[in-house]
Design an enzyme around this catalytic site. Structure first.
Site, PDB file in Angstrom:
ATOM      1  CD  GLU A 132       1.083   3.541  -1.060  1.00  0.00           C
ATOM      2  OE1 GLU A 132       0.706   2.821  -1.979  1.00  0.00           O
ATOM      3  OE2 GLU A 132       1.281   3.128   0.096  1.00  0.00           O
ATOM      4  CB  SER A 165      -8.238   3.236  -4.632  1.00  0.00           C
ATOM      5  OG  SER A 165      -8.577   2.954  -3.276  1.00  0.00           O
ATOM      6  CG  ASN A 205       2.172  -3.529  -0.226  1.00  0.00           C
ATOM      7  OD1 ASN A 205       2.382  -4.642   0.276  1.00  0.00           O
ATOM      8  ND2 ASN A 205       1.954  -2.435   0.497  1.00  0.00           N
ATOM      9  N   GLY A 218      -7.066   1.505   0.026  1.00  0.00           N
ATOM     10  CA  GLY A 218      -8.042   0.469   0.341  1.00  0.00           C
ATOM     11  C   GLY A 218      -9.466   0.989   0.487  1.00  0.00           C
ATOM     12  CG  HIS A 225       2.519   0.914   3.395  1.00  0.00           C
ATOM     13  ND1 HIS A 225       1.307   0.968   4.043  1.00  0.00           N
ATOM     14  CD2 HIS A 225       2.249   0.760   2.078  1.00  0.00           C
ATOM     15  CE1 HIS A 225       0.343   0.839   3.131  1.00  0.00           C
ATOM     16  NE2 HIS A 225       0.889   0.712   1.942  1.00  0.00           N
ATOM     17  CE  LYS A 253      -1.624  -2.367   1.101  1.00  0.00           C
ATOM     18  NZ  LYS A 253      -2.596  -1.327   1.350  1.00  0.00           N
ATOM     19  CD  GLU A 299      -1.769  -0.837   4.871  1.00  0.00           C
ATOM     20  OE1 GLU A 299      -1.041  -1.834   4.716  1.00  0.00           O
ATOM     21  OE2 GLU A 299      -2.607  -0.473   4.024  1.00  0.00           O
TER      22      GLU A 299
HETATM   23  P1  13P Z   1      -4.795  -0.132  -2.358  1.00  0.00           P
HETATM   24  O1  13P Z   1      -4.354  -0.228  -3.810  1.00  0.00           O
HETATM   25  O2  13P Z   1      -5.470  -1.372  -1.874  1.00  0.00           O
HETATM   26  O3  13P Z   1      -5.547   1.120  -2.096  1.00  0.00           O
HETATM   27  O4  13P Z   1      -3.434  -0.046  -1.493  1.00  0.00           O
HETATM   28  C1  13P Z   1      -2.470   0.875  -1.831  1.00  0.00           C
HETATM   29  C2  13P Z   1      -1.263   0.614  -1.006  1.00  0.00           C
HETATM   30  O5  13P Z   1      -1.254   0.810   0.191  1.00  0.00           O
HETATM   31  C3  13P Z   1      -0.074   0.079  -1.692  1.00  0.00           C
HETATM   32  O6  13P Z   1       1.034   0.109  -0.852  1.00  0.00           O
END
Ligand code: 13P
Length: 250
Positions: free
Chosen positions: A167, A213, A10, A173, A95, A12, A97
């Site tokens: 997740e 992560s 992803n 992150g 997601h 982002k 976010e």
């Molecule tokens: P990170 O791998 O940066 O923690 O992000 C995970 C994520 O949100 C994938 O959709």
């Protein structure tokens, strides 16, 4: 176990077209002999560029979100028809976010899930608890609600087009990964829940990715767990140095 591993990146809100093209080309070449399933999900503005590069490779093309309506007066949104037109095969929905920063609720996510399936897209439905929910002992309950409501009205025949990504929000992150054991507890719980909703065969077949992560040095331990069938990778998906070793984990 007959499920195959599914490693997704992803991206982002990162990269310009030139940067995305460079990464996509490198991935096509470095993953061509990879044994798992792969996907990249770039920003909307990058999809056409990346589509032309991954076409015919073993890397699927994903989007990170989609409107809940097919078309119409929805300023700033991108429709399922527009995604399909670019060759998108998979869409990430729900997601954290989107849920937490953009206030998408389970009803909206469910509408998107059903619309995506109606148009033949594969859906990666993301679920996961906040830190305070985990600390309050509510991780399973939160994931249960998100799975049940996210899949409301989705018939068993469509379940083959659903992937679930667990997740935990506190691991995204932050560099804090769930331990493989803690992650597997939730994965097993979600699989059992799918069994209750759709039967034992569906539970056995569904792919459940872990996200939060994931890095080259923890991917193999996570994937070794019985109920962890792949990864949804954020930060580490932005560079071949970090994504390729995850994607080719042994
Ligand atoms: P990170 O791998 O940066 O923690 O992000 C995970 C994520 O949100 C994938 O959709």
């Amino acid at each position: 176990m007959s499920r195959s591993y599914y490693i997704a990146g992803n991206w982002k809100m990162h990269k310009t077209r030139a940067e995305a093209a460079e990464l996509a080309k490198a991935l096509v070449s470095q993953l061509k002999d990879g044994k798992h399933r792969y996907l990249v999900a770039p920003s909307f503005t990058l999809i056409e560029t990346v589509a032309s590069i991954v076409k015919g490779s073993n890397i699927r093309l994903g989007a990170q979100n989609m409107a809940s309506e097919e078309q119409g007066a929805h300023t700033g949104e991108v429709s399922v028809l527009q995604l399909k037109d670019l060759g998108v095969q998979t869409v990430i929905l729900g997601h954290s976010e989107r849920r937490h920063n953009y206030k998408e609720d389970d009803a909206l996510i469910n509408k998107k899930v059903k619309l995506a399936l109606k148009h033949g897209l594969e859906v990666i439905l993301c679920v996961g608890e906040l830190l305070e929910e985990r600390e309050a002992g509510k991780a399973e309950q939160v994931c249960e609600t998100q799975v049940v409501k996210g899949l409301e009205g989705v018939p068993a025949a469509e379940l083959a087009h659903i992937v679930i990504a667990y997740e935990p929000v506190w691991a995204i992150g932050t560099g804090k990964t769930a331990t493989p054991e803690d992650a597997d507890v939730i994965h097993a719980f979600v699989r059992k829940l799918i069994g209750k909703l759709y039967g034992a065969d569906a539970a056995e077949r569904i792919t459940i990715q872990y996200g939060g992560s994931v890095k080259p040095d923890n991917a193999a331990q996570l994937m070794a767990k019985e109920n962890i069938d792949g990864a949804l990778v954020g930060g580490a998906a932005l560079k071949t140095d970090t994504f390729v070793p995850i994607a080719l984990f042994a």
